[in-house]
Design a protein around this motif. Structure first.
Motif, mmCIF file in Angstrom:
data_model
loop_
_atom_site.group_PDB
_atom_site.id
_atom_site.type_symbol
_atom_site.label_atom_id
_atom_site.label_comp_id
_atom_site.label_asym_id
_atom_site.label_seq_id
_atom_site.Cartn_x
_atom_site.Cartn_y
_atom_site.Cartn_z
ATOM 1 N N LEU A 1 0.833 -1.204 0.000
ATOM 2 C CA LEU A 1 0.000 0.000 0.000
ATOM 3 C C LEU A 1 0.867 1.253 0.000
ATOM 4 C CD1 LEU A 1 -2.782 -1.009 2.554
ATOM 5 C CD2 LEU A 1 -3.066 -0.675 0.101
ATOM 6 N N HIS A 2 1.942 1.210 0.779
ATOM 7 C CA HIS A 2 2.837 2.366 0.847
ATOM 8 C C HIS A 2 3.494 2.612 -0.507
ATOM 9 C CE1 HIS A 2 5.257 5.371 2.795
ATOM 10 N NE2 HIS A 2 6.378 4.769 2.474
ATOM 11 N N GLY A 3 3.894 1.529 -1.179
ATOM 12 C CA GLY A 3 4.486 1.681 -2.510
ATOM 13 C C GLY A 3 3.503 2.290 -3.496
ATOM 14 N N LEU A 4 2.233 1.865 -3.418
ATOM 15 C CA LEU A 4 1.196 2.459 -4.274
ATOM 16 C C LEU A 4 1.030 3.939 -3.972
ATOM 17 C CD1 LEU A 4 -1.175 2.269 -6.274
ATOM 18 C CD2 LEU A 4 -2.614 1.536 -4.361
ATOM 19 N N TRP A 5 1.052 4.298 -2.698
ATOM 20 C CA TRP A 5 0.911 5.695 -2.303
ATOM 21 C C TRP A 5 2.093 6.527 -2.810
ATOM 22 C CZ3 TRP A 5 -2.221 9.347 -1.027
ATOM 23 C CH2 TRP A 5 -1.822 10.448 -0.273
ATOM 24 N N THR B 1 1.780 7.072 -6.452
ATOM 25 C CA THR B 1 0.731 8.065 -6.726
ATOM 26 C C THR B 1 1.260 9.478 -6.511
ATOM 27 O OG1 THR B 1 -0.982 6.494 -6.043
ATOM 28 C CG2 THR B 1 -1.582 8.828 -6.080
ATOM 29 N N LEU B 2 1.996 9.682 -5.411
ATOM 30 C CA LEU B 2 2.555 11.007 -5.147
ATOM 31 C C LEU B 2 3.565 11.409 -6.221
ATOM 32 C CD1 LEU B 2 3.144 10.898 -1.260
ATOM 33 C CD2 LEU B 2 1.209 11.881 -2.511
ATOM 34 N N LEU B 3 4.415 10.473 -6.636
ATOM 35 C CA LEU B 3 5.422 10.788 -7.658
ATOM 36 C C LEU B 3 4.770 11.137 -8.993
ATOM 37 C CD1 LEU B 3 8.083 8.009 -6.933
ATOM 38 C CD2 LEU B 3 8.403 10.477 -6.661
ATOM 39 N N VAL B 4 3.793 10.335 -9.403
ATOM 40 C CA VAL B 4 3.122 10.583 -10.678
ATOM 41 C C VAL B 4 2.384 11.920 -10.642
ATOM 42 C CG1 VAL B 4 1.238 9.791 -12.145
ATOM 43 C CG2 VAL B 4 2.940 8.161 -11.320
ATOM 44 N N LEU C 1 -6.857 15.282 -8.673
ATOM 45 C CA LEU C 1 -5.653 15.935 -9.187
ATOM 46 C C LEU C 1 -4.767 14.928 -9.917
ATOM 47 C CD1 LEU C 1 -4.468 18.770 -9.171
ATOM 48 C CD2 LEU C 1 -3.234 18.193 -7.092
ATOM 49 N N THR C 2 -4.663 13.731 -9.374
ATOM 50 C CA THR C 2 -3.897 12.674 -10.042
ATOM 51 C C THR C 2 -4.505 12.359 -11.404
ATOM 52 O OG1 THR C 2 -3.321 11.693 -7.895
ATOM 53 C CG2 THR C 2 -3.058 10.302 -9.835
#
Length: 525
Positions: free
Chosen positions: A430-434, A437-440, A488-489
């Motif tokens: 989940l942390h990796g997905l988060w 998401t923040l990087l993208v 926003l994403t």
């Protein structure tokens, strides 16, 4: 003004990039330490999938454009079903404020007067009275069907997540981003719906639900030029702010729409609209909290006979607290047992304020200018840098096993905070997905041209960050405005529209009452 909003957009992009990089390179961790290697692998895989998938979502976008209502509805239904299946697996015997709310609902459903313990709690934290009022009608209905109050409350949370997923998909359709509909709905389902904290009925998911409704209705009002949809957006924001005061950050973000309003209707009309909206929001929140107090038999006159609510200085004192724990799970601006205990045993309101002010002064002055800048930056990284949103991290929740019994304990260990598989596999994933998401999103904010809704979402999230930098905070506090980040994403992550800004496509289309976009008469299909 356009230039200022453009820099606000890029400022948020820089913030998200820095936070994301810190979350994998020098993490300010959750309440437990995640295995960094798995976080790296998941983040890299997801970024690779995003890169390979860019521009290849044509068939998905075409399906959305042909049958938007069907696709959005199916996405929401699938997300809702996954959440309802997840809830029993993630259930624990939770405590802290959420348990106080559940006890209050149980007493009201049972037709009993609220106990002294409940009066003591809600007199200190009257901000949770609207949460109590929100869950009680659903629990009363569930009681008629033979359901325990906590089960009814969890079902309401599951429905709330489904509403969030639907609203996000419909918002992407309205903003002419069909390629983002299903990815955004999937992100909402996983990050919010499949989060372990969703199995604890409290204010975070309901606040996110009403923020999502407000965002969808506001975008619909803007795209269709039909003012009646503001009559949906405003009450939704009123409820969200009544539940979580920092949801007012979205109202701050709405100010980014003012330049466009000035261009369309003139400065005088724009100023009048802003003032009317602010007044309506303030009056609405006051009326909502008053109605909630009456519904729950907790009017202010009754609570004042018990004790005064904690002053605002109390939450500022918590916000400046540094646990100075040498372990990786150091807390920045979170809950402080020592200060909370002092306040609990001090009934005099003036002394409470003085104690809190002294605490703030001591904690701020002893750090100095550089120390406070360091503390604030680490606090922001800590709040933003946890993809589990502090799930099962409150009180003793972290040690609680699942409630389904020994037969299901092995399976539940993948879904509850006390489970080793959860800590070693699920949470890092989940942390990796988060982080991805923040990087993208951060990169996207530097790539796309600024538009009204990109600017509005950016201002909202910066306002939320400013609030959380000052007051008591936890990663869980981001959940209320998670729908804003995901919109926003969706607006920035994919290939931008061929012409104009990241949300300019909405200006060229209208929407029917189900959320389906259709071209203006005479335009090419």
């Amino acid at each position: 003004m356009a230039r200022v909003l453009g820099w606000v957009q890029r400022g948020l992009g820089l913030l998200l990039l820095v936070v994301a990089v810190c979350a994998v390179v020098a993490p300010v961790t959750s309440w437990f330490v995640m295995p960094g290697g798995l976080v790296w692998v998941v983040t890299a895989l997801l970024l690779g999938l995003w890169w390979l998938g860019r521009g290849r979502l044509g068939p998905v976008a075409a399906a959305v454009q042909r049958r938007p209502r069907l696709v959005v509805g199916l996405g929401a239904a699938a997300g809702g079903l996954l959440v309802l299946g997840h809830l029993p697996l993630a259930q624990i015997d939770f405590g802290w404020d959420a348990r106080q709310v559940v006890w209050g609902v149980e007493e009201l459903v049972g037709g009993e007067p609220l106990t002294q313990g409940r009066e003591n709690y809600f007199s200190k934290y009257p901000n949770n009275i609207p949460v109590l009022a929100l869950f009680t009608p659903g629990a009363l209905l569930g009681d008629q069907l033979g359901l325990p109050p906590v089960t009814s409350m969890l079902l309401l949370q599951g429905v709330g997540v489904g509403v969030v997923v639907w609203c996000l998909g419909a918002t992407m359709v309205l903003l002419d981003r069909p390629d983002s509909v299903l990815p955004v709905q999937a992100l909402a389902t996983v990050l919010l719906g499949l989060n372990a904290q969703t199995a604890i009925p409290y204010s975070d998911v309901p606040a996110a639900t009403f923020v999502a409704v407000c965002l969808w209705a506001a975008v619909r009002a803007d795209v269709t030029r039909r003012r009646r949809w503001w009559a949906v957006a405003l009450p939704a924001l009123v409820v969200a702010v009544s539940i979580k005061v920092y949801a007012v950050a979205f109202a701050c973000g709405a100010l980014a729409l003012v330049p466009e309003l000035v261009r369309r209707r003139g400065a005088r009309s724009a100023v009048a609209a802003v003032l009317a909206g602010a007044l309506a929001l303030g009056v609405g929140v006051a009326a909502t909290t008053s109605a909630a107090a009456r519904l729950t038999q907790l009017p202010s006159e009754r609570l004042e006979q018990v004790q005064q609510p904690y002053p605002v200085e109390h939450f500022l004192a918590m916000g400046t607290y540094d646990s100075q724990d040498p372990s990786p799970t150091r807390v920045y601006g979170g809950w402080n047992w020592e200060h909370a205990s002092t306040m609990k045993h001090q009934p005099d309101q003036e002394l409470r304020q003085q104690i809190s002010r002294d605490k703030i002064r001591t904690q701020v002055l002893e750090r100095g200018v550089v120390g406070n800048l360091t503390f604030t930056s680490r606090k922001i990284a800590w709040v933003w840098g946890d993809g589990t949103f502090w799930a099962h991290g409150e009180g003793v929740d972290r040690d609680e096993p699942g409630l389904l019994g020994s037969r299901w304990s092995a399976l539940q260990s993948w879904f509850v905070g006390s489970g080793e598989p959860y800590r070693q596999v699920v949470a890092p994933a989940l942390h990796g997905l988060w982080v991805a998401t923040l990087l993208v999103t951060g990169v996207g904010l530097w790539r796309v041209r600024s538009g009204p809704w990109v600017a509005a979402c950016s201002v909202s999230l910066l306002a939320l960050t400013g609030y959380l930098a000052l007051f008591e905070a936890r990663p869980r506090y981001l959940v209320a405005l998670l729908p804003v980040l995901l919109v926003l994403t969706g607006l920035t992550a994919g290939a931008p529209p061929e012409r104009g800004s990241a949300d300019s496509g909405s200006r060229a289309q209208h929407a029917d009452r189900a959320g389906k976009t259709v071209p203006k008469p005479g335009s090419a299909r």
